[in-house]
Design an enzyme around this catalytic site. Structure first.
Site, PDB file in Angstrom:
ATOM      1  N   GLY A 229       5.335   3.176   0.681  1.00 51.92           N
ATOM      2  CA  GLY A 229       5.998   4.049  -0.294  1.00 51.92           C
ATOM      3  C   GLY A 229       5.644   3.685  -1.726  1.00 51.92           C
TER       4      GLY A 229
ATOM      5  N   SER B 279       0.846  -1.188   0.000  1.00 51.09           N
ATOM      6  CA  SER B 279       0.000   0.000   0.000  1.00 51.09           C
ATOM      7  C   SER B 279       0.885   1.242   0.000  1.00 51.09           C
ATOM      8  CB  SER B 279      -0.882   0.007   1.242  1.00 51.09           C
ATOM      9  OG  SER B 279      -0.083   0.302   2.371  1.00 51.09           O
ATOM     10  N   LYS B 280       0.229   2.394   0.001  1.00 52.20           N
ATOM     11  CA  LYS B 280       0.949   3.677   0.021  1.00 52.20           C
ATOM     12  C   LYS B 280       1.891   3.755   1.216  1.00 52.20           C
ATOM     13  CE  LYS B 280      -2.084   6.721  -2.532  1.00 52.20           C
ATOM     14  NZ  LYS B 280      -3.528   6.675  -2.359  1.00 52.20           N
ATOM     15  N   ARG B 281       1.453   3.123   2.298  1.00 55.14           N
ATOM     16  CA  ARG B 281       2.240   3.106   3.524  1.00 55.14           C
ATOM     17  C   ARG B 281       3.675   2.619   3.277  1.00 55.14           C
ATOM     18  NH1 ARG B 281       1.759  -0.796   7.126  1.00 55.14           N
ATOM     19  NH2 ARG B 281       0.291  -1.871   5.779  1.00 55.14           N
TER      20      ARG B 281
END
Ligand code: GLU
Length: 481
Positions: A248, A244-246
Site C-alpha cells: 500500500g 513496495s506497492k504491495r
C-alpha cells in the site's frame, strides 16, 4: 569540520516514492543541521528509462515537501562533454578499455561459467587487445562498450554507519562504465559529479552498497578524494519484506492527492530510521534540523506502519489553520463561490466565516484533507435518515418527540444574532438536566442525519435559525403527529 555539501540524486525513471523521499529528507536535514549545502541532481543518463514527466513529479513532490535545492539543479544529460573527457582520460591512462565482445558471446561465456559453478563475470578478453587492434576495430565501426579494469584482490571499504565492509573484486570482473564516449552509465557519472560538485557525504539507500566499491575505484583511478558514504537501512513493509506497492506504499504525489499533508509525511519519514531525544513523536522540521545527527541514524531497517502515517496526518490536519485548509479543499461537488459567499447546491448561503467554521468542525473527524467535507456534507446537501436513528438508547419515540418540540420552542424564541453555540448549548443543558442523551442525540441526528458528527449546538449555529428549525420540523414529521 568542513561545511558539508550533499546531494539527492534521483533517476527520473519513476515517481518520487517514500524511500527516496526519506533519502532526500535525511540529506536535507544533515545539510541544514550543519549549515551546509543541499543539492538536487537529476541522474538522467539512461535515455530509455528517464522520462520528463517523472522528473516533474519528483521536483513537484520535493517542493511540496519543502526540500529545496540550495543551488541550481544539475541534470546529467547536460554534462556529456565532461563525462566524455573523463572517459578519454581513463582510456588514456589504461584504467579503462574498449570491449568488442558481442552480447551472444558474453552470454555463452556466462552460461559456461554457471555450468562450472563459478560466479559469472567478464573474462577480461578485450583487455589483451593491442592499441593497433583496437584502432582497426574502431575504424571498421565495430560495436563496443567501455569497461573499467578491476584489480584481482580483496579490499575493505568504509560505510559511515557500518564501518569497514569486506569486498572481493575478484568476483566482479571488469564492469561497463559507458556504452560509448557519449553514453556513460550511472556507475561512472555519479562519482564524476560528486567530485565536481564538491560532495562531502553521499547519503543514499542501502541498495547502493554494491555500487560503492566500484565507484571508489573510479575515485582512486582519477586520484580524487572520495566522499564519506552513508547507506541508509531499507524500509520494510509490515510483513518484513522490502517496502513496495504491495504494502500500500504510494508515491509522494499519490499521498498528496489522497489528502495527506507535507508536514505529516515529513514527520513520518523522519522517524523511519531516526528519532529525536526522548520519546517524542511529533516533531517539526525546524526541531529536526536542530537535533539531527548522522551518528543517530539507525543501522537496522525501518518498518512502514500506515496507521502511524494516519496518526500524523490527523494531528497535522487539526493544527493546520482553517484558512490554509480552505485553499486545499475541493467544493465542486457541493456548490460554488460567489463574491466570497459559498452557495450550496440546496440553496444555502454561507459566509466565508461560516465555511471556516464548517472546516473546523470537519477536520476533527477527518484523517485526510479530502475527508473534511465528507464528514460534514450535510451542510451542503439535502439528506435523509432512518427514523430509528433519532432514538437515543432505550428512549421512546414519544420522549424524543417531546424533547425535539421543546427544543424547537426554545430555539424559535431566539433572535438570529443569539443563535450562537454557547447560547444554544446552555438552552439544551437546561432542557436536558442530568439526562443529556435524549435531548442532544436526536437534535444531532436531525441536523446531520449521521450517527457521528460534531455536537448539535455547533451544527445549529452554522445552519442558522431558519434552517435549524426546518430540520427539527423535518425530524418531527418523521416521528408523526
Ligand atoms: N540515481 C541514483 C538512484 O536514483 C542515485 C544513487 C546515488 O545517490 O548515488 O538510485
Amino acid at each position: 569540520m568542513l561545511k558539508p555539501r550533499v546531494r539527492f540524486a534521483p533517476s527520473p525513471t519513476g515517481k518520487l516514492h517514500l524511500g527516496s523521499a526519506r533519502t532526500a529528507l535525511f540529506n536535507f536535514l544533515f545539510a541544514r543541521s550543519q549549515k551546509g549545502v543541499f543539492l538536487l541532481r537529476i541522474d538522467d543518463t539512461d535515455k530509455i528509462r528517464s522520462k520528463k514527466e517523472y522528473e516533474e513529479d519528483i521536483l513537484d513532490s520535493l517542493n511540496w515537501l519543502g526540500l529545496y535545492s540550495d543551488e541550481e539543479i544539475v541534470r546529467q544529460s547536460e554534462r556529456l562533454d565532461l563525462y566524455e573527457k573523463i572517459i578519454k582520460a581513463l582510456l588514456d591512462k589504461g584504467y579503462a578499455y574498449y570491449c568488442f565482445c558481442s552480447k551472444e558471446e558474453l552470454e555463452a561465456r556466462r552460461q559456461e561459467q554457471l555450468t562450472r559453478g563459478e560466479v559469472p563475470r567478464y573474462s577480461g578478453k578485450c583487455r589483451q587487445l593491442t592499441s593497433q587492434e583496437v584502432n582497426q576495430k574502431l575504424a571498421k565501426g565495430e560495436k563496443y562498450v567501455i569497461r573499467l579494469k578491476v584489480p584481482e584482490k580483496k579490499i575493505t571499504y568504509k560505510d559511515f554507519l557500518r564501518g569497514e565492509i569486506p569486498y572481493d573484486f575478484r568476483l566482479l570482473g571488469d564492469f561497463v562504465i559507458a556504452k560509448n564516449e557519449r553514453e556513460p552509465l550511472y556507475l561512472l557519472t555519479s562519482p564524476i559529479d560528486d567530485h565536481y560538485q564538491g560532495i562531502t557525504h553521499v547519503i543514499r539507500g542501502e541498495d547502493h552498497l554494491p555500487n560503492t566499491p566500484k565507484q571508489l575505484l573510479i575515485f582512486k583511478y582519477l586520484e580524487w578524494e572520495p566522499p564519506i558514504f552513508v547507506h541508509l537501512p531499507l524500509i520494510l513493509g509490515p510483513d518484513g519484506s522490502k517496502l513496495s506497492k504491495r504494502h500500500g506504499a504510494k508515491s509522494i504525489s499519490e499521498y498528496r492527492e489522497a489528502g495527506f499533508l507535507p508536514e505529516a509525511l515529513i514527520n513520518f519519514l523522519a522517524l523511519l530510521g531516526w528519532h529525536p531525544e526522548g520519546d517524542r513523536e511529533i516533531i517539526t522540521l525546524e526541531e529536526m534540523i536542530r537535533e539531527f545527527k548522522l551518528e543517530k541514524l539507525n543501522k537496522t531497517p525501518a518498518r512502514f506502519n500506515f496507521s502511524k502515517l494516519i496518526f500524523f496526518n490527523r494531528y497535522y490536519l487539526k493544527q493546520k489553520p482553517n484558512n490554509d485548509l480552505l485553499q486545499l479543499l475541493d467544493f465542486s461537488n457541493y456548490g460554488n463561490w460567489q463574491n466570497d459567499n459559498f452557495l450550496a447546491l440546496n440553496g444555502l448561503n454561507y459566509s466565508r466565516e461560516k465555511i471556516l467554521k464548517i472546516i473546523n468542525l470537519g477536520k476533527e473527524r477527518a484523517s485526510v484533507v479530502n475527508e473534511i467535507l465528507l464528514t460534514v456534507d450535510f451542510f451542503f446537501k439535502d439528506f435523509d435518515y432512518d427514523k430509528n436513528l433519532l432514538l437515543w438508547k432505550n428512549s421512546s419515540f414519544e420522549e424524543i418527540k417531546i424533547n425535539l418540540q421543546a427544543i424547537e420552542n426554545e430555539f424559535r424564541k431566539l433572535k438570529e444574532e443569539e443563535f450562537k453555540s454557547e447560547k444554544l448549548k446552555q438552552i439544551l443543558d437546561n432542557l436536558a438536566g442530568e439526562n443529556k442523551g435524549p435531548v442532544f442525540w436526536p437534535l444531532r441526528v436531525a441536523l446531520s442525519g449521521k450517527e457521528a458528527s460534531p455536537p448539535p449546538f455547533e451544527l445549529a449555529e452554522v445552519f442558522g435559525k431558519e434552517k435549524t428549525l426546518e430540520l427539527i420540523n423535518k425530524a418531527l414529521k418523521k416521528l408523526g403527529d
